[in-house]
Every structure is written in C-alpha cells, then in structure tokens.
Scaffold this motif. Sequence first.
Motif, PDB file in Angstrom:
ATOM      1  N   THR A   1      -4.722 -12.333   9.096  1.00 52.22           N
ATOM      2  CA  THR A   1      -3.915 -11.756   8.020  1.00 52.22           C
ATOM      3  C   THR A   1      -4.715 -10.835   7.108  1.00 52.22           C
ATOM      4  OG1 THR A   1      -4.313 -13.711   6.652  1.00 52.22           O
ATOM      5  CG2 THR A   1      -2.321 -13.700   8.017  1.00 52.22           C
ATOM      6  N   PHE A   2      -5.887 -10.380   7.563  1.00 54.77           N
ATOM      7  CA  PHE A   2      -6.683  -9.466   6.745  1.00 54.77           C
ATOM      8  C   PHE A   2      -5.848  -8.251   6.348  1.00 54.77           C
ATOM      9  CE2 PHE A   2      -9.616  -5.911   6.181  1.00 54.77           C
ATOM     10  CZ  PHE A   2     -10.547  -6.463   5.305  1.00 54.77           C
ATOM     11  N   ASP A   3      -5.911  -7.871   5.073  1.00 59.31           N
ATOM     12  CA  ASP A   3      -5.100  -6.764   4.545  1.00 59.31           C
ATOM     13  C   ASP A   3      -5.760  -5.425   4.871  1.00 59.31           C
ATOM     14  OD1 ASP A   3      -3.563  -4.962   3.129  1.00 59.31           O
ATOM     15  OD2 ASP A   3      -3.344  -6.271   1.382  1.00 59.31           O
ATOM     16  N   LYS A   4      -5.408  -4.876   6.019  1.00 55.68           N
ATOM     17  CA  LYS A   4      -6.021  -3.629   6.474  1.00 55.68           C
ATOM     18  C   LYS A   4      -5.631  -2.450   5.588  1.00 55.68           C
ATOM     19  CE  LYS A   4      -5.911  -5.286  11.278  1.00 55.68           C
ATOM     20  NZ  LYS A   4      -5.070  -6.474  11.037  1.00 55.68           N
ATOM     21  N   ASP A   5      -4.416  -2.439   5.078  1.00 55.55           N
ATOM     22  CA  ASP A   5      -3.973  -1.335   4.224  1.00 55.55           C
ATOM     23  C   ASP A   5      -4.760  -1.289   2.927  1.00 55.55           C
ATOM     24  OD1 ASP A   5      -2.077  -0.434   6.048  1.00 55.55           O
ATOM     25  OD2 ASP A   5      -0.504  -1.730   5.247  1.00 55.55           O
ATOM     26  N   ALA A   6      -4.996  -2.448   2.336  1.00 54.59           N
ATOM     27  CA  ALA A   6      -5.777  -2.498   1.104  1.00 54.59           C
ATOM     28  C   ALA A   6      -7.210  -2.045   1.369  1.00 54.59           C
ATOM     29  CB  ALA A   6      -5.767  -3.912   0.522  1.00 54.59           C
ATOM     30  N   TRP A   7      -7.762  -2.470   2.508  1.00 47.62           N
ATOM     31  CA  TRP A   7      -9.116  -2.042   2.872  1.00 47.62           C
ATOM     32  C   TRP A   7      -9.176  -0.525   3.041  1.00 47.62           C
ATOM     33  CZ3 TRP A   7     -11.236   0.653   6.909  1.00 47.62           C
ATOM     34  CH2 TRP A   7     -12.629   0.611   7.033  1.00 47.62           C
ATOM     35  N   ARG A   8      -8.196   0.016   3.689  1.00 46.09           N
ATOM     36  CA  ARG A   8      -8.162   1.445   3.951  1.00 46.09           C
ATOM     37  C   ARG A   8      -8.164   2.251   2.653  1.00 46.09           C
ATOM     38  NH1 ARG A   8      -3.318   3.181   7.645  1.00 46.09           N
ATOM     39  NH2 ARG A   8      -2.185   2.255   5.912  1.00 46.09           N
ATOM     40  N   GLU A   9      -7.439   1.791   1.664  1.00 47.32           N
ATOM     41  CA  GLU A   9      -7.372   2.490   0.386  1.00 47.32           C
ATOM     42  C   GLU A   9      -8.732   2.549  -0.295  1.00 47.32           C
ATOM     43  OE1 GLU A   9      -4.823   4.172  -0.986  1.00 47.32           O
ATOM     44  OE2 GLU A   9      -3.802   3.804   0.921  1.00 47.32           O
ATOM     45  N   LYS A  10      -9.582   1.565  -0.038  1.00 44.82           N
ATOM     46  CA  LYS A  10     -10.887   1.490  -0.699  1.00 44.82           C
ATOM     47  C   LYS A  10     -11.997   2.173   0.091  1.00 44.82           C
ATOM     48  CE  LYS A  10     -12.144  -2.504  -2.241  1.00 44.82           C
ATOM     49  NZ  LYS A  10     -12.413  -3.969  -2.255  1.00 44.82           N
ATOM     50  N   HIS A  11     -11.677   2.652   1.295  1.00 48.45           N
ATOM     51  CA  HIS A  11     -12.728   3.190   2.155  1.00 48.45           C
ATOM     52  C   HIS A  11     -12.340   4.538   2.757  1.00 48.45           C
ATOM     53  CE1 HIS A  11     -13.538  -1.154   1.917  1.00 48.45           C
ATOM     54  NE2 HIS A  11     -14.798  -0.800   1.959  1.00 48.45           N
ATOM     55  N   GLY A  12     -11.735   5.368   1.961  1.00 51.70           N
ATOM     56  CA  GLY A  12     -11.363   6.699   2.420  1.00 51.70           C
ATOM     57  C   GLY A  12     -12.569   7.605   2.608  1.00 51.70           C
ATOM     58  N   TYR A  13     -12.334   8.738   3.193  1.00 49.68           N
ATOM     59  CA  TYR A  13     -13.409   9.686   3.511  1.00 49.68           C
ATOM     60  C   TYR A  13     -14.171  10.098   2.261  1.00 49.68           C
ATOM     61  CZ  TYR A  13     -15.666  13.872   5.417  1.00 49.68           C
ATOM     62  OH  TYR A  13     -16.581  14.807   5.810  1.00 49.68           O
ATOM     63  N   GLU A  14     -13.463  10.387   1.182  1.00 50.96           N
ATOM     64  CA  GLU A  14     -14.117  10.861  -0.038  1.00 50.96           C
ATOM     65  C   GLU A  14     -15.049   9.807  -0.616  1.00 50.96           C
ATOM     66  OE1 GLU A  14     -10.881  10.820   0.519  1.00 50.96           O
ATOM     67  OE2 GLU A  14     -10.466  12.944   0.888  1.00 50.96           O
ATOM     68  N   ILE A  15     -14.743   8.536  -0.380  1.00 51.55           N
ATOM     69  CA  ILE A  15     -15.556   7.442  -0.904  1.00 51.55           C
ATOM     70  C   ILE A  15     -16.761   7.181  -0.015  1.00 51.55           C
ATOM     71  CG2 ILE A  15     -15.557   4.976  -1.459  1.00 51.55           C
ATOM     72  CD1 ILE A  15     -12.529   5.283  -2.059  1.00 51.55           C
ATOM     73  N   THR A  16     -16.567   7.309   1.285  1.00 51.65           N
ATOM     74  CA  THR A  16     -17.597   6.895   2.241  1.00 51.65           C
ATOM     75  C   THR A  16     -18.521   8.026   2.694  1.00 51.65           C
ATOM     76  OG1 THR A  16     -15.905   7.143   3.958  1.00 51.65           O
ATOM     77  CG2 THR A  16     -16.279   4.931   3.101  1.00 51.65           C
ATOM     78  N   ARG A  17     -18.041   9.246   2.748  1.00 50.90           N
ATOM     79  CA  ARG A  17     -18.871  10.359   3.218  1.00 50.90           C
ATOM     80  C   ARG A  17     -20.158  10.530   2.406  1.00 50.90           C
ATOM     81  NH1 ARG A  17     -19.019  15.700   5.680  1.00 50.90           N
ATOM     82  NH2 ARG A  17     -21.164  16.293   5.224  1.00 50.90           N
ATOM     83  N   PRO A  18     -20.151  10.354   1.078  1.00 49.58           N
ATOM     84  CA  PRO A  18     -21.412  10.511   0.337  1.00 49.58           C
ATOM     85  C   PRO A  18     -22.544   9.618   0.831  1.00 49.58           C
ATOM     86  CG  PRO A  18     -19.574  10.573  -1.188  1.00 49.58           C
ATOM     87  CD  PRO A  18     -19.003  10.184   0.146  1.00 49.58           C
ATOM     88  N   ALA A  19     -22.209   8.469   1.402  1.00 48.20           N
ATOM     89  CA  ALA A  19     -23.252   7.596   1.935  1.00 48.20           C
ATOM     90  C   ALA A  19     -23.978   8.268   3.100  1.00 48.20           C
ATOM     91  CB  ALA A  19     -22.650   6.266   2.374  1.00 48.20           C
ATOM     92  N   VAL A  20     -23.227   8.927   3.955  1.00 53.88           N
ATOM     93  CA  VAL A  20     -23.831   9.634   5.085  1.00 53.88           C
ATOM     94  C   VAL A  20     -24.724  10.766   4.570  1.00 53.88           C
ATOM     95  CG1 VAL A  20     -23.374  10.903   7.213  1.00 53.88           C
ATOM     96  CG2 VAL A  20     -21.815   9.080   6.497  1.00 53.88           C
ATOM     97  N   ASP A  21     -24.237  11.509   3.591  1.00 50.58           N
ATOM     98  CA  ASP A  21     -25.016  12.618   3.035  1.00 50.58           C
ATOM     99  C   ASP A  21     -26.307  12.117   2.396  1.00 50.58           C
ATOM    100  OD1 ASP A  21     -23.012  14.347   3.844  1.00 50.58           O
ATOM    101  OD2 ASP A  21     -21.999  14.323   1.896  1.00 50.58           O
TER     102      ASP A  21
END
Length: 251
Positions: free
Chosen positions: A94-114
């Motif tokens: 029952t993990f809430d995938k939609d809630a996770w997705r909202e917190k891990h969008g491209y704009e949030i995660t891409r800076p880590a790669v950079d």
Amino acid sequence: MSFCDECFKGVTHEGTPKGKWEKIGGIDCYVGIPSGIEYPKDKILLFLSDVFGMQLINNQLLVDDFADNGILTYGVDYFFGEPIPANAMQPGNTFDKDAWREKHGYEITRPAVDAVVAALKEKGVVAFGTTGYCFGAAYAVPLAIENVTQVTAVSHPSRLKVPEDLEKYCSVSKAPFLINSCEEDAMFPAEAQAKADVIFGDGKFAPGYRREYFSGCKHGFAVRGDMSDPMVKAGKEGAFKSTVEWMKKYL
C-alpha cells in the motif's frame, strides 16, 4: 511525470554488494571501483537508477558489475535516501506512490546529479558516460542534450517526450546513443522504438546510434527482471553487455 504499473514491479536479486558509499558534492553515491585491473580514473560512468534507487540491491549489483568490467561507476542517490522501498514490489503493498512522486520530481532531483558532476570535475574527471534505467533515462537524455556527458545508454526508458526529446537529442547532442528496448513497454512502446530508429537510424545521427531489442521482456527487465525466466535472464544480461560495449567504445 508518468509511470506504468511495471515501474513498480519486479524481483529482488541475490548477491553481496561490494561497492562503497561516498559523499560526492554533498550527495550520497554508491561507487563501484574496479579491482585488480587498470582502468581510467578520469572517466566516469554515472549510473542513474529506477525509482527504487541506489538502496536496491539490484542496482548496487549492476554498479559492481560495471566496475568488474573496468568502468569506474557512480550510482547517484538523487532520492536523498528516500527511494521507493523494495517491498513496494510485493503484491498488495500500500505504499503511496503518488505522494512519493510529488516529492521527487525532476526539478527536485536533478540538482543532485549536477552536484555530483561538478564535484567529480573538480577531482579531475574529464569525461562522463550515463546509463539510465526507467526513471533514470529522464536525466541521461537531458545531460546528453546539454552535452554534459559524452556517451549515453538507456534501458526501458520512461518519462521521455517522444518524439520531441529524441529530435532535440539528435539535433544538438554529440553523445553516441544506445537504447535497450523490449517487447512489452508502456513507457517506450513499439511506436516510440520505431520513431527512435527513424530519427537516429541510417546514419542520420553522426556520433553513433544503436537500438537493441529483447523479446519476451517487459519494462524493468534490465534491473528487476525475473532471472528464473530464460528470456528475461538473456535480456538482462544482453542489455548489460551492450551497455558495457557501448561505454568501452565511446567513453
């Protein structure tokens, strides 16, 4: 940022990870360092994972396998320690995938790669390859379009705009492009695979293009495939082999 059901399914693989965790540019990375063989230390493969992140043993074992083939590999934890947990693959979870997705969008995660790229450049790295699986392809392709990276491989890519992202890649990138595709893939279906061949194929993309196709496989096969299925096992191993060959040719 779309997903399909297969983005969250699969099998956890068995093995003993032998890489190590390091902070690179303030970001946790799972690092695979070749042992007992000579390898270029100024050329790096960025491993860009699926939604289960670098905490998933499958991804760690893949990084280790690249290292065993003489490729210094950094798996970037762009989920900041909060990937989708491995047990979410289990039926009825029952993990809430939609809630996770909202917190891990491209704009949030891409800076880590950079941040990782910048830090590795400061350490003397002069060339980067990327291998992106599912979710990770949405970083690998922009990095190539921006010519941050020198060679790209994606396996069952998701979150790409087809044909727009492919057309832009072809028009501006200098990074040779490998796609590991499969028979059943809602994220990169037969129509998208054919479109990629039209855009890049027949020598139209000078840096180099190749698309592998694995029948009997579905989205996620190259990371989370059921290794008890001979066709899936062959597909996973084939995708890995083609990626290694691509990196060794161009990185």
